[in-house]
Design an enzyme around this catalytic site. Structure first.
Site: not given
Ligand code: UDP
Length: 325
Positions: A36, A75, A141, A145, A282
């Site tokens: 934060g 968190a 994660y 939750k 990812r």
């Molecule tokens: N994503 C991406 N490139 C990046 C960051 C995120 O393609 O540099 C994709 C990620 O794989 C997911 C979507 O964007 O499918 C949203 O990711 P973010 O991390 O913003 O939020 P999350 O859904 O993980 O909470």
């Protein structure tokens, strides 16, 4: 109302604190400032630097402030990081919340609004996802939750505790005032990373995975403006204060955008072109997360104001260009 907000110096927390203040509530922010920013807390709000795992400190704070409810944001939140360091997520998200609940129980604070996530659904069968969809997280994660949601359910059945769990889809955008916005270090979220690329701070934006079972092969998410999400907390608080029973609500618009669509909209809004590369998936990412938020609209009377992707990205862009922290 008197409300204690853990993680109130964070992204969603600070937008909620601002809204709570604008509606005349007395607010106390508890944050360890690990992620934060104290600058995100308004001057007329009491700020206490404290880790939620410190039960004794929390008890002292609650005995003094006597909150009528706690809104619990504090968190760890990055899906990717949770797959690499799950123990830290269990310690912070699960043990931390149990410590908070213990302090609440011992000081007779018996209402809590909990920051949950769409990640509890894993790869859902029904899209848009209703709250009745089975909880089957596919990353640590989401597991942490889901674990807390289970604890809340059990505890509320035997203790004098009522709770609302808000399952966030993808919070995005910034307060139109430009005073607060998203600021994670390191930043891992799509929209801020895309905008940093548009700004020239990063060379390129990576698309994580182009072989998902979606129309353009990239992941689909339901991006909700952070102020509409903040509003859901205010409504949940009023609901609990007026005797509403413990419940769970999805927070999203019910509309999904792919990673490619986000990038294209960001190019349009910023008027800038930038380099986009395609990478491997990812770890831990579900293909599609889109909310069925009819329960939130119906029971809490939630009427979103900013359901407009271009507006969301515009407010995030304004923040990115004029960040205060
Ligand atoms: N994503 C991406 N490139 C990046 C960051 C995120 O393609 O540099 C994709 C990620 O794989 C997911 C979507 O964007 O499918 C949203 O990711 P973010 O991390 O913003 O939020 P999350 O859904 O993980 O909470």
């Amino acid at each position: 109302m008197k409300v204690a907000v853990t993680g109130g110096a964070g992204y969603i927390g600070s937008h909620t604190v601002k809204l709570l203040r604008e509606n005349g509530n007395k607010v106390l922010v508890i944050d360890n400032l690990y992620n934060g920013h104290q600058e995100a807390v308004p001057d007329d709000v009491t700020f206490i630097k404290c880790d939620i795992r410190n039960t004794e400190n929390l008890k002292t704070i609650f005995n003094e402030f006597k909150p009528e409810a706690v809104i619990h944001f504090a968190a760890f939140i990055e899906v990717g990081e949770s797959t690499k360091n799950p123990l830290a997520f269990y310690i912070n998200n699960v043990s931390g919340t149990l410590s908070l609940l213990s302090a609440m129980e011992q000081t007779a604070v018996n209402r809590i609004i909990f920051s949950s996530t769409a990640a509890v659904y894993g790869n859902p069968k029904t899209v848009p996802i209703p709250e009745t969809e089975p909880v089957k997280p596919i990353n640590p994660y989401g597991q942490t939750k889901a674990c807390v949601e289970k604890a809340l359910k059990d505890i509320s059945q035997f203790d004098n505790l009522s709770y609302v769990s808000l399952r966030y889809f993808n919070a995005a955008g910034a307060d139109p005032s430009g005073l607060i916005g998203e600021s994670h270090n390191p930043e891992t979220h799509l929209i801020p990373l895309v905008l940093k690329t548009a700004k020239g701070e990063r060379e390129q934006i990576s698309i994580f995975g182009t072989d998902y079972p979606t129309p353009d092969g990239t992941c689909i998410r339901d991006y909700i403006h952070v102020n509409d999400l903040a509003k859901a907390h205010l409504l949940a608080l009023e609901y609990l204060m007026s005797g509403g029973k413990s419940d769970i609500f999805n927070c999203g618009y019910g509309k999904g955008y792919s990673v490619r669509e986000i990038i294209e909209t960001a190019k349009k809004v910023t008027g800038r072109n930038f380099k986009v590369i395609e990478e491997e998936r990812r770890q831990g990412d579900p293909a599609v997360l889109v909310a069925d938020s009819s329960k939130l609209r119906k029971i809490l009377n939630w009427n979103p104001e900013f359901d407009d992707l271009e507006f969301i990205i515009k407010t995030a862009w304004n923040w990115e260009l004029n960040r205060r922290f």
